[in-house]
Design a protein around this motif. Sequence first.
Motif, PDB file in Angstrom:
ATOM      1  N   THR A 113       0.809  -1.223   0.000  1.00 46.67           N
ATOM      2  CA  THR A 113       0.000   0.000   0.000  1.00 46.67           C
ATOM      3  C   THR A 113       0.840   1.271   0.000  1.00 46.67           C
ATOM      4  O   THR A 113       0.468   2.259  -0.625  1.00 46.67           O
ATOM      5  N   LYS A 114       1.963   1.272   0.707  1.00 47.71           N
ATOM      6  CA  LYS A 114       2.797   2.492   0.816  1.00 47.71           C
ATOM      7  C   LYS A 114       3.944   2.511  -0.171  1.00 47.71           C
ATOM      8  O   LYS A 114       4.465   3.572  -0.489  1.00 47.71           O
ATOM      9  N   GLY A 115       4.388   1.356  -0.598  1.00 46.48           N
ATOM     10  CA  GLY A 115       5.534   1.290  -1.496  1.00 46.48           C
ATOM     11  C   GLY A 115       6.826   1.307  -0.705  1.00 46.48           C
ATOM     12  O   GLY A 115       6.850   1.546   0.496  1.00 46.48           O
ATOM     13  N   ILE A 116       7.935   1.056  -1.402  1.00 47.10           N
ATOM     14  CA  ILE A 116       9.263   1.074  -0.789  1.00 47.10           C
ATOM     15  C   ILE A 116      10.038   2.235  -1.376  1.00 47.10           C
ATOM     16  O   ILE A 116      10.169   2.369  -2.577  1.00 47.10           O
ATOM     17  N   ARG A 117      10.564   3.088  -0.475  1.00 45.19           N
ATOM     18  CA  ARG A 117      11.313   4.267  -0.899  1.00 45.19           C
ATOM     19  C   ARG A 117      12.671   4.263  -0.224  1.00 45.19           C
ATOM     20  O   ARG A 117      12.860   3.663   0.811  1.00 45.19           O
ATOM     21  N   ASP A 118      13.607   4.996  -0.805  1.00 44.64           N
ATOM     22  CA  ASP A 118      14.938   5.131  -0.185  1.00 44.64           C
ATOM     23  C   ASP A 118      14.889   5.974   1.040  1.00 44.64           C
ATOM     24  O   ASP A 118      14.252   6.854   1.303  1.00 44.64           O
TER      25      ASP A 118
END
Length: 124
Positions: free
Chosen positions: A119-124
Amino acid sequence: MTKKNFVSMILGTIGGILFALGMCMGLLPEWNAFNQGVVIGTVGLVVLLVMLMVRRKMEGKSMIVRLSGRTVGAALLAIVGALALGFGMCLTMVWNMLVPGVIVGLVGIVLLLTLIPLTKGIRD
């Protein structure tokens, strides 16, 4: 803490407690309160739905969520994960099947944890 987070926290807590209490009342035969449990659980669900609509209104979004395939898939994953976790707890605590219960419960936890990147995604 922002106002929308505070309101969501209060309404979510009240709705969650009412829903959980209603489920206990309905599913524990020792309490002999099935009909009252259904009513209390329904009130809890209504409070949770109101919380969702209030939260969306405070964010400036439409109060009704448009259903997409991703939304339906995430909801189904959440349902399957919660059921697996609950079934694992029942295996362990009710039927004294410790090892299968722990394994099923861990599978449910992993399914629920996959909701975060989904739902939120993966970010750096």
